[in-house]
Design an enzyme around this catalytic site. Sequence first.
Site, PDB file in Angstrom:
ATOM      1  N   ASP A 130      69.688  61.709  28.289  1.00  0.00           N
ATOM      2  CA  ASP A 130      68.981  60.881  27.316  1.00  0.00           C
ATOM      3  C   ASP A 130      69.722  59.546  27.266  1.00  0.00           C
ATOM      4  O   ASP A 130      70.878  59.433  27.682  1.00  0.00           O
ATOM      5  CB  ASP A 130      68.909  61.547  25.934  1.00  0.00           C
TER       6      ASP A 130
HETATM    7  C1  BGC Z   1      64.842  59.255  23.219  1.00  0.00           C
HETATM    8  C2  BGC Z   1      64.109  59.695  24.462  1.00  0.00           C
HETATM    9  C3  BGC Z   1      63.517  58.501  25.179  1.00  0.00           C
HETATM   10  C4  BGC Z   1      64.622  57.524  25.494  1.00  0.00           C
HETATM   11  C5  BGC Z   1      64.163  56.291  26.237  1.00  0.00           C
HETATM   12  C6  BGC Z   1      65.809  58.125  23.500  1.00  0.00           C
HETATM   13  O1  BGC Z   1      66.249  57.556  22.312  1.00  0.00           O
HETATM   14  O2  BGC Z   1      65.521  60.348  22.645  1.00  0.00           O
HETATM   15  O3  BGC Z   1      63.095  60.605  24.121  1.00  0.00           O
HETATM   16  O4  BGC Z   1      62.844  58.917  26.319  1.00  0.00           O
HETATM   17  O5  BGC Z   1      65.217  57.119  24.274  1.00  0.00           O
HETATM   18  O6  BGC Z   1      63.393  55.483  25.416  1.00  0.00           O
END
Ligand code: BGC
Length: 731
Positions: A271
Site C-alpha cells: 500500500d
Molecule cells: C489506499 C489504497 C490506495 C492507495 C493509492 C492508499 O491510501 O489505502 O487503497 O490504492 O492509497 O491511492
Amino acid sequence: MLIKSLSAKGFLLLTFSTVFVGTIVAQEKKSQDRLVSDAAIETKIDVLIKKLTMEEKIGMLHANSIFGTAGVERLGIPGLMTDDGPLGVREDIKEGWASANLTTDSATFFPNGSAIAATWNPTLAYRYGHDLGEESKARKKNIILAPAFNIARTPLCGRTYEYYSEDPYLNTRLAVQAVEGIQSQNVAACVKHFAVNNQEVERGRINVEVDERALREIYLPAFKAAITEGNAWTIMSAYNKLRGAYCSENSYLLQKILKGEWGFKGAVISDWGGTHSTVNAANNGLDVEMGSDPPYNNYYFAAKLLDSVKAGKVSIKAIDEKVRRILWVIYHTSLSDKFTDGKINTPEHSKTAYDIASESIVLLKNDRHLLPLNLSAIKSIAVIGDNATRTFHLGGFGAGVKARYEVTALAGLQNRLGNKVTINFAQGYSGVFKQTGPNINDETSKADPAMIQEAVAAAKKSDVAILFIGGNRDYESESRDRRDLGLPFGEQDLVDAVTAANPNTIIVVVGGAPYDIGKIKQNNHAIVWSWYNGCENGNALADVLTGKINPSGKLPFTFPASLGQSPAHALNAYPGNDFNVKYKEGILVGYRWFDTKRIEPLYPFGYGLSYTTFDYTDLTTDKKTYKKGDVVQVALKVKNNGQVSGKETIQLYVSKPHSVVLRPEKELKAFAKVPVDANGTARVSMKFNVSDLAYFDETGKKWVTEPGDYKILAGSSSRDIRLLTTIHVTR
Ligand code: BGC
C-alpha cells in the site's frame, strides 16, 4: 446455479447435466489454453531476466511516480501503470496528490463496494469488473487497484463503503467475479488490502491479533478465492500489522499462505507508503514498493535494496523472483496483444452502473404501501435533503473518480417525472463536513432551524415528501472511522419535523455502512436504503421510487440496534490499546454473532423487501447422505404472490447442531438471485461442496469436515428462514 423459470403456462425444461457438463468442458479448454500461453510466458521471462542488470531489476521494484514504476526501455519492458479503484479509474494525479488537470481523464463512476454487495448478483460484479478493466485499458493503466473486500468487522470502519460485506462467502463470490471481469480485459486486478485491514484508526501502526480459525474462516476466504479461482495477478499488502509483523513484511501471510499454500504467481504491491524495511520486506514476500512522495531513490526498495544485495543480505535469487513476478503481470497485461485501446465512458458502462444501482437499493420498510409512488393520485412531491442534490464521485480522503456525469436524486426524479408532478425542493440540512486529522471523524454541522422550516413548508404543500439523508463521501472516508452510528448533520431533527408536517414522508438514506435509523424505523412508514451509487444513482433511485424497478437489494451487513450490540464493541475489542487490537469475537463476526448470541438487530444481514412477496416451497437435496468430496445439490421453488415481477435472493444457510467445536448458529453457504414473473414460480437450484462445511482446526492446523447431521436453511434473510431440511455427512 441453474434457474428454471416456471410460468403459469408450464415448466420450462432444462437439463441440469447439460449445463454443468458444458461449463466443465469450456473451463477445461480455458485452462488448457492458459497452460500453453503461461509456459510461453515463462520462457520469455527466463530470457529477459538473463539480460537485465541488477540496477535495472531494482528499478522495476519501486515507484518512480505516484502510480507508476520504471520499465527498461532498451529491452522493451514497460513500467507498471497503476491507478485507483474501486469506484472507477481515478483522475491522473501529479506529485503532491494535486490533480494533473487533464481534460482526458474522466471516467465512469461505478457504485461503491457495499452497493455491489447489496445486489447479491455475481453477474453484476463481473460486469463491473469488465467495464472497469475496459476503462483502465483506455486510460493505459495495466493495474487497477481494485476490488477491495476486507470484512466489515465494525460498522464504524471508514472504508466499509469501499468493501463488500461482513460475510466471507458473499465476499468471495463477488470478489472472484470482479477479478475475472477486470482481467478479461488483460488489466491486472490488485485485490486489497491483504489482510485484516478492518479499521482505519491507527491503520499504519495497529497490530491485529486474530486467532487462526477466524483468520482462515472469516478474513482470508475471499482473498484465497480471488487468487486460486479468480487468478488475480496482483495483490496489495495492507498498512496494518498482523501478529507483530507489518503485512508488507509478513512472511506468514505473504510467503507461507499467499505464495506457498495458494500458489500465487503475481506481484505483491505495498500500500502507498506501507513499506517499513528493506531486508525484511524483500525476504518476507513484498515485490513492489509504492508510495506517494519523492525522492524515489530513497525508497526501501531502491538504492538501499541494491546495497543489501551487494552486502549479501538479499539474494540475487530473491530479486529475480520479484522481477519474474512483475514480468508475469506485464506479459498478461501491457505486453499482451489483447491490451488494446479499451473503451471509456460508453453507454454500456453507464448501463452497468445503472443496473448495479437499481439492484442494490434496499427497501427496508413499506408498511403503508407509500411506495411505489401512486402517480395517478400524486400531484406534488417535496424533495428534501442535501443528499438529493449532492454527488458522490469525489470526497473525503482517498480514491474518487472524475465522473463524466452523475445524476443526482433530484435530477433523477425530474428526469422521470418531467412536468407530470410539481417538485418542491428544500435542502433541509447542510452536509458540509470538515476534518482536521486522521483516525476518528470530527464533529459535523448541526441542524439548521431555518432550513428545517423551509423543508416543513415544502412538505406541507406537497402530497408526498421524500427526504434524502444519510452520510456522504466526506463523512465516510478512508483514513478514519466514524465516531458512532448516529445520523450526521442534525438529520434526525429534520426527519422529525418533516414527518410531523406530512405523514406521507418517505425516507431515503444514502450511506455505505450501517447507521442508527432506529427512530426512523419506529416512526416512519417507508424507508429506502441507497448507496454511493454511481453515475446513474438518481435515475435508479427514481425508477425504484416510481415502481419501474422493483427493489431487490438485500443488506450485505447487519444493522445493529445500537453500537454496543456489535461483536467488536460488545467485547470492547475496538479500536485496541497501545496499537494492539485483539479480535476477541473470533469467528463470531456480523450475523454469526447476533444469531449465536440471540441478539435482535435493527435489520438483519440479507434483509430487503420487494413490491411483491415470495413464497418458498419444495426444498429438496439430491441425496440425504453425503461423503467427503461430494457436492450437495439443493433445489426449491419460489412463487411470486403479486401482480408485479420481481427478483428474489434465496439464501442457503447451514447449521451444525452438536458440533465438537463452537459453530455459529448458521453460515451462508450458497445463494441465488432469481427473476420471478408476476404470479409465476421459479425453480432454483444451488450447490455447495461438502468440504465447504469444514471448520478450521486450530490444533491440527487443517480443515476438518465433521461427520453428522447438518441443517440446510433456505431464507429470504438471515432472520427469515422459510424452509429447512437435514442432510447427513458420513465419516
Ligand atoms: C489506499 C489504497 C490506495 C492507495 C493509492 C492508499 O491510501 O489505502 O487503497 O490504492 O492509497 O491511492
